[in-house]
Design a protein around this motif. Sequence first.
Motif, mmCIF file in Angstrom:
data_model
loop_
_atom_site.group_PDB
_atom_site.id
_atom_site.type_symbol
_atom_site.label_atom_id
_atom_site.label_comp_id
_atom_site.label_asym_id
_atom_site.label_seq_id
_atom_site.Cartn_x
_atom_site.Cartn_y
_atom_site.Cartn_z
ATOM 1 N N LEU A 21 0.822 -1.207 0.000
ATOM 2 C CA LEU A 21 0.000 0.000 0.000
ATOM 3 C C LEU A 21 0.856 1.257 0.000
ATOM 4 C CD1 LEU A 21 -2.873 1.186 0.126
ATOM 5 C CD2 LEU A 21 -2.728 1.064 2.631
ATOM 6 N N ARG A 22 2.024 1.191 0.580
ATOM 7 C CA ARG A 22 2.922 2.356 0.602
ATOM 8 C C ARG A 22 3.311 2.818 -0.797
ATOM 9 N NH1 ARG A 22 6.052 3.422 5.317
ATOM 10 N NH2 ARG A 22 5.341 2.218 7.123
ATOM 11 N N ASP A 23 3.301 1.908 -1.747
ATOM 12 C CA ASP A 23 3.819 2.220 -3.080
ATOM 13 C C ASP A 23 2.742 2.380 -4.133
ATOM 14 O OD1 ASP A 23 6.471 1.872 -2.045
ATOM 15 O OD2 ASP A 23 6.184 -0.294 -2.229
ATOM 16 N N GLU A 24 1.495 2.085 -3.782
ATOM 17 C CA GLU A 24 0.422 2.120 -4.765
ATOM 18 C C GLU A 24 -0.113 3.538 -4.965
ATOM 19 O OE1 GLU A 24 -1.099 -0.143 -6.834
ATOM 20 O OE2 GLU A 24 0.610 -1.402 -6.300
ATOM 21 N N PRO A 25 -0.328 3.950 -6.213
ATOM 22 C CA PRO A 25 -0.987 5.248 -6.445
ATOM 23 C C PRO A 25 -2.388 5.224 -5.849
ATOM 24 C CG PRO A 25 -0.026 4.365 -8.477
ATOM 25 C CD PRO A 25 0.029 3.267 -7.469
ATOM 26 N N LEU A 26 -2.731 6.255 -5.101
ATOM 27 C CA LEU A 26 -4.036 6.322 -4.463
ATOM 28 C C LEU A 26 -4.882 7.410 -5.130
ATOM 29 C CD1 LEU A 26 -2.942 5.819 -0.745
ATOM 30 C CD2 LEU A 26 -3.915 4.140 -2.326
ATOM 31 N N PRO A 27 -6.217 7.257 -5.091
ATOM 32 C CA PRO A 27 -7.084 8.101 -5.915
ATOM 33 C C PRO A 27 -7.484 9.434 -5.299
ATOM 34 C CG PRO A 27 -8.387 6.390 -4.887
ATOM 35 C CD PRO A 27 -6.962 6.127 -4.493
ATOM 36 N N GLY A 28 -6.683 9.964 -4.376
ATOM 37 C CA GLY A 28 -7.022 11.243 -3.771
ATOM 38 C C GLY A 28 -5.948 11.686 -2.804
ATOM 39 N N ARG A 29 -6.228 12.802 -2.115
ATOM 40 C CA ARG A 29 -5.244 13.361 -1.178
ATOM 41 C C ARG A 29 -5.726 13.353 0.270
ATOM 42 N NH1 ARG A 29 -0.900 12.360 -2.705
ATOM 43 N NH2 ARG A 29 -0.082 13.756 -1.095
ATOM 44 N N LYS A 30 -7.020 13.083 0.479
ATOM 45 C CA LYS A 30 -7.524 12.979 1.846
ATOM 46 C C LYS A 30 -8.562 11.877 1.896
ATOM 47 C CE LYS A 30 -9.288 15.537 5.826
ATOM 48 N NZ LYS A 30 -9.713 16.858 6.363
ATOM 49 N N ALA A 31 -8.388 10.929 2.802
ATOM 50 C CA ALA A 31 -9.237 9.739 2.848
ATOM 51 C C ALA A 31 -10.126 9.722 4.076
ATOM 52 C CB ALA A 31 -8.377 8.481 2.849
ATOM 53 N N LEU A 32 -11.319 9.186 3.885
ATOM 54 C CA LEU A 32 -12.093 8.692 5.015
ATOM 55 C C LEU A 32 -11.619 7.264 5.241
ATOM 56 C CD1 LEU A 32 -14.615 9.313 6.936
ATOM 57 C CD2 LEU A 32 -15.823 7.731 5.419
ATOM 58 N N LEU A 33 -10.963 7.010 6.359
ATOM 59 C CA LEU A 33 -10.497 5.671 6.696
ATOM 60 C C LEU A 33 -11.609 4.990 7.487
ATOM 61 C CD1 LEU A 33 -8.487 3.391 6.960
ATOM 62 C CD2 LEU A 33 -7.277 4.702 8.725
ATOM 63 N N LEU A 34 -12.331 4.107 6.824
ATOM 64 C CA LEU A 34 -13.548 3.509 7.370
ATOM 65 C C LEU A 34 -13.258 2.132 7.934
ATOM 66 C CD1 LEU A 34 -16.695 3.993 7.518
ATOM 67 C CD2 LEU A 34 -16.824 2.607 5.431
ATOM 68 N N THR A 35 -13.666 1.904 9.188
ATOM 69 C CA THR A 35 -13.518 0.595 9.823
ATOM 70 C C THR A 35 -14.799 0.270 10.586
ATOM 71 O OG1 THR A 35 -12.564 1.427 11.909
ATOM 72 C CG2 THR A 35 -11.031 0.948 10.098
ATOM 73 N N SER A 36 -14.859 -0.929 11.126
ATOM 74 C CA SER A 36 -16.009 -1.319 11.940
ATOM 75 C C SER A 36 -15.926 -0.638 13.301
ATOM 76 C CB SER A 36 -16.039 -2.835 12.120
ATOM 77 O OG SER A 36 -15.016 -3.242 13.017
ATOM 78 N N ARG A 37 -17.006 -0.756 14.050
ATOM 79 C CA ARG A 37 -17.019 -0.171 15.391
ATOM 80 C C ARG A 37 -16.290 -1.049 16.401
ATOM 81 N NH1 ARG A 37 -23.501 -1.147 16.541
ATOM 82 N NH2 ARG A 37 -23.421 -3.425 16.687
ATOM 83 N N GLY A 38 -15.837 -2.231 15.960
ATOM 84 C CA GLY A 38 -15.095 -3.130 16.842
ATOM 85 C C GLY A 38 -13.620 -2.788 16.895
ATOM 86 N N THR A 39 -12.846 -3.683 17.502
ATOM 87 C CA THR A 39 -11.419 -3.416 17.727
ATOM 88 C C THR A 39 -10.511 -4.373 16.964
ATOM 89 O OG1 THR A 39 -11.417 -4.835 19.701
ATOM 90 C CG2 THR A 39 -11.874 -2.486 20.030
ATOM 91 N N SER A 40 -11.057 -5.170 16.053
ATOM 92 C CA SER A 40 -10.245 -6.191 15.399
ATOM 93 C C SER A 40 -9.097 -5.593 14.589
ATOM 94 C CB SER A 40 -11.123 -7.074 14.495
ATOM 95 O OG SER A 40 -11.750 -6.297 13.491
ATOM 96 N N VAL A 41 -9.329 -4.452 13.934
ATOM 97 C CA VAL A 41 -8.258 -3.872 13.110
ATOM 98 C C VAL A 41 -7.149 -3.282 13.970
ATOM 99 C CG1 VAL A 41 -9.701 -3.450 11.098
ATOM 100 C CG2 VAL A 41 -9.507 -1.675 12.861
ATOM 101 N N VAL A 42 -7.459 -3.017 15.233
ATOM 102 C CA VAL A 42 -6.411 -2.592 16.171
ATOM 103 C C VAL A 42 -5.632 -3.807 16.642
ATOM 104 C CG1 VAL A 42 -5.942 -1.513 18.396
ATOM 105 C CG2 VAL A 42 -7.723 -0.578 16.903
#
Length: 390
Positions: A21-42
């Motif tokens: 992901l560090r090297d991939e071109p991304l489609p914008g300059r400011k993101a909404l980083l969307l996750t679930s209300r849980g803690t699994s991604v932490v």
Amino acid sequence: MKFIQFSPVKLLFGPGMLDKLRDEPLPGRKALLLTSRGTSVVKNGSLARVEAALDAQGIAYVHEATVEPNPLTTTVMAAGARVRAEGCDFIVALGGGSVMDAAKAIAIVSTNEGHIWDYVQQGRGGRKPIANDPLPIVAISTTAGTGSEVDGGGVITNPETREKIGVNGHIGLFPKLAIVDPELMLTVPPHLTAYQGFDALFHAIEGYVTKRPTYLSDMYALESVRHIAAGLARAVKDGNDLEAREHVAFANTLSGYVMTMTRLTSQHPMEHALSAFHQELPHGAGLIMLSLAYFGHMIKTGARTARFVELARALGKRDAVHPEDFLRALHELQIACGVDNLKMSDWGVTFEEIPALAANARDAGAALFEQDPVALTFEDTVSIYQAAWR
């Protein structure tokens, strides 16, 4: 045989791919980083890794951790308002199918006026076209269940109308970039691994027995079933079995491609009614509870006999000759994954509400009922729910 194959998603698949992901071109300059209300991604570290990758590219972001299982229209509308207020120009959906589905709905309301239900094409939806391009989406899957990372639709629930329906109809709902990294799935608990894996399995099965499959969707569907058979029970038994996780993740993505090629059948709207009425019911669990009664009914009608034999073989019964062999193979997989004794009543589903569930499913999911190889009557729909209920 005529079909159009179109899936404009750049897919990065395999262990360790999140690092790309560090090297991939991304489609914008400011993101909404969307996750679930849980803690699994932490807990699995994926949130910190995504944040670091965005920081490395100089991408600003705001974190929205509000998505529930079976995402609600209220959540979609609140997140869409935040996108506008914060000036986000793309969405990073980090999570399972609910997060990716919600991201697609949020992408619509971020650039189009009105309520998300205005753009739903079935049930009590407003059937409006999506006039403005949705926000671009980057989908990073932490579970293996929906295939939403490579398709152009998402399912949301309207608590006011008690409907659970898909949103689609615009090329912009296909993610620009999808990352499927089985390492992110190692911490998914056994019961959720099973629920999600069966969801992927039923996408493939329904796409194989639907009214209008194609040679290409058949190829994706059967291979998806084979990989579920190879990996799901193993992943449930040992979540750290990376090879098993890879099999299930690959099956999941293949099932997403199935949905870009053909339509599912009425099993899905029948489950959508269940989880629309009972928000906490996991979609995959609902499908599991319906499955034997649902496919048993289809087999009794004589529909898709040869295809059910082929599905039984893909599930591991190499000597299958009867469509009922598929039901036995499916039940054996449910036993191996510890989900053969699920009860609708444990999630509050009552026998008395079955007629209302049937009516809801047939109204909100009419388009998928039309894909059944043999049409279900209202009475058939009720009898399947009744046979599945306990």
